[in-house]
Design a protein around this motif. Structure first.
Motif, short mmCIF file in Angstrom:
data_model
loop_
_atom_site.label_atom_id
_atom_site.label_comp_id
_atom_site.label_asym_id
_atom_site.label_seq_id
_atom_site.Cartn_x
_atom_site.Cartn_y
_atom_site.Cartn_z
N CYS A 11 0.85 -1.19 0.00
CA CYS A 11 0.00 0.00 0.00
C CYS A 11 0.89 1.24 0.00
CB CYS A 11 -0.90 -0.01 1.23
SG CYS A 11 -1.81 1.52 1.48
N LEU A 12 0.56 2.21 -0.84
CA LEU A 12 1.34 3.45 -0.89
C LEU A 12 1.08 4.34 0.31
CD1 LEU A 12 1.03 4.47 -4.64
CD2 LEU A 12 3.02 3.56 -3.47
N CYS A 55 -5.30 5.53 5.36
CA CYS A 55 -4.23 5.27 4.38
C CYS A 55 -4.36 6.22 3.21
CB CYS A 55 -4.28 3.84 3.86
SG CYS A 55 -3.55 2.65 4.96
N PHE A 56 -5.58 6.45 2.78
CA PHE A 56 -5.79 7.36 1.66
C PHE A 56 -5.37 8.78 2.01
CE2 PHE A 56 -8.36 10.47 -0.55
CZ PHE A 56 -7.93 10.23 -1.84
N ALA A 57 -5.65 9.19 3.25
CA ALA A 57 -5.25 10.54 3.67
C ALA A 57 -3.73 10.69 3.64
CB ALA A 57 -5.79 10.83 5.07
N LYS A 58 -3.00 9.65 4.08
CA LYS A 58 -1.54 9.68 4.01
C LYS A 58 -1.07 9.73 2.56
CE LYS A 58 -0.84 6.92 8.17
NZ LYS A 58 -0.36 5.62 8.66
N LEU A 59 -1.72 8.95 1.70
CA LEU A 59 -1.35 8.92 0.28
C LEU A 59 -1.54 10.28 -0.37
CD1 LEU A 59 -0.77 7.17 -2.34
CD2 LEU A 59 -3.24 7.11 -2.57
N LYS A 60 -2.65 10.91 -0.07
CA LYS A 60 -2.93 12.23 -0.66
C LYS A 60 -1.97 13.29 -0.12
CE LYS A 60 -6.67 15.33 -1.77
NZ LYS A 60 -8.07 15.63 -1.65
N LYS A 61 -1.68 13.23 1.17
CA LYS A 61 -0.79 14.21 1.79
C LYS A 61 0.63 14.13 1.22
CE LYS A 61 0.87 15.75 6.28
NZ LYS A 61 0.87 15.50 7.72
N THR A 62 1.12 12.90 1.02
CA THR A 62 2.48 12.71 0.51
C THR A 62 2.55 12.68 -1.01
OG1 THR A 62 2.28 10.31 0.59
CG2 THR A 62 3.13 11.41 2.56
N GLU A 75 -6.82 15.91 -9.20
CA GLU A 75 -7.66 15.78 -8.00
C GLU A 75 -8.85 14.87 -8.26
OE1 GLU A 75 -7.50 16.92 -4.76
OE2 GLU A 75 -5.43 17.40 -5.28
N GLU A 76 -9.29 14.77 -9.52
CA GLU A 76 -10.42 13.90 -9.86
C GLU A 76 -10.11 12.45 -9.51
OE1 GLU A 76 -10.99 14.63 -13.99
OE2 GLU A 76 -11.74 16.65 -13.67
N TYR A 78 -8.06 11.41 -7.13
CA TYR A 78 -8.13 11.29 -5.67
C TYR A 78 -9.58 11.27 -5.19
CZ TYR A 78 -3.09 12.04 -5.29
OH TYR A 78 -1.72 11.90 -5.38
N GLU A 79 -10.44 12.10 -5.80
CA GLU A 79 -11.86 12.10 -5.43
C GLU A 79 -12.52 10.78 -5.79
OE1 GLU A 79 -13.49 15.53 -7.35
OE2 GLU A 79 -12.25 16.91 -6.19
N GLY A 80 -12.15 10.23 -6.95
CA GLY A 80 -12.68 8.93 -7.35
C GLY A 80 -12.26 7.83 -6.40
N LEU A 81 -11.04 7.93 -5.89
CA LEU A 81 -10.57 6.95 -4.92
C LEU A 81 -11.38 7.02 -3.63
CD1 LEU A 81 -6.70 6.96 -5.23
CD2 LEU A 81 -8.17 4.98 -5.31
N VAL A 82 -11.70 8.23 -3.20
CA VAL A 82 -12.52 8.38 -1.99
C VAL A 82 -13.87 7.70 -2.19
CG1 VAL A 82 -13.77 10.04 -0.56
CG2 VAL A 82 -11.42 10.49 -1.19
#
Length: 92
Positions: A11-12, A55-62, A75-76, A78-82
């Motif tokens: 996981c990233l 995990c997604f929040a860490k991925l987006k932050k980094t 950003e689309e 990242y939004e799709g991943l959410v």
């Protein structure tokens, strides 16, 4: 009796090895299009993230996807991943 191997991916977001079925795959194809691969069969370079909001929040932050694909990820994606993470049922 042989035991079947379970494919593992990292996981990233949390950098933990987990089975492929627990992760969401994002793929970058030859045309440099980045999209969410729901079935896990799309051709191209794949990156994985847990179906967990932390995990997604860490991925987006980094900006882990930007590093994994060596390009800017919109950003689309990242939004799709959410939305994909929420549709899988985990609300952590």
């Amino acid at each position: 009796m042989k035991t079947k191997k379970i494919p593992l991916r990292k996981c990233l977001g949390c950098n933990e090895m987990k089975s492929k079925k627990e992760l969401v795959r994002v793929v970058k194809n030859q045309d440099n299009d980045v999209k969410i691969d729901i079935k896990g069969k799309e051709p191209g370079r794949g990156a994985y993230v847990c179906d967990d909001k932390e995990c997604f929040a860490k991925l987006k932050k980094t900006k882990g996807l930007n590093r994994a694909f060596r390009c800017d990820v919109s950003e689309e994606i990242y939004e799709g991943l959410v939305k994909e993470i929420e549709s899988r049922g985990r609300k952590n």
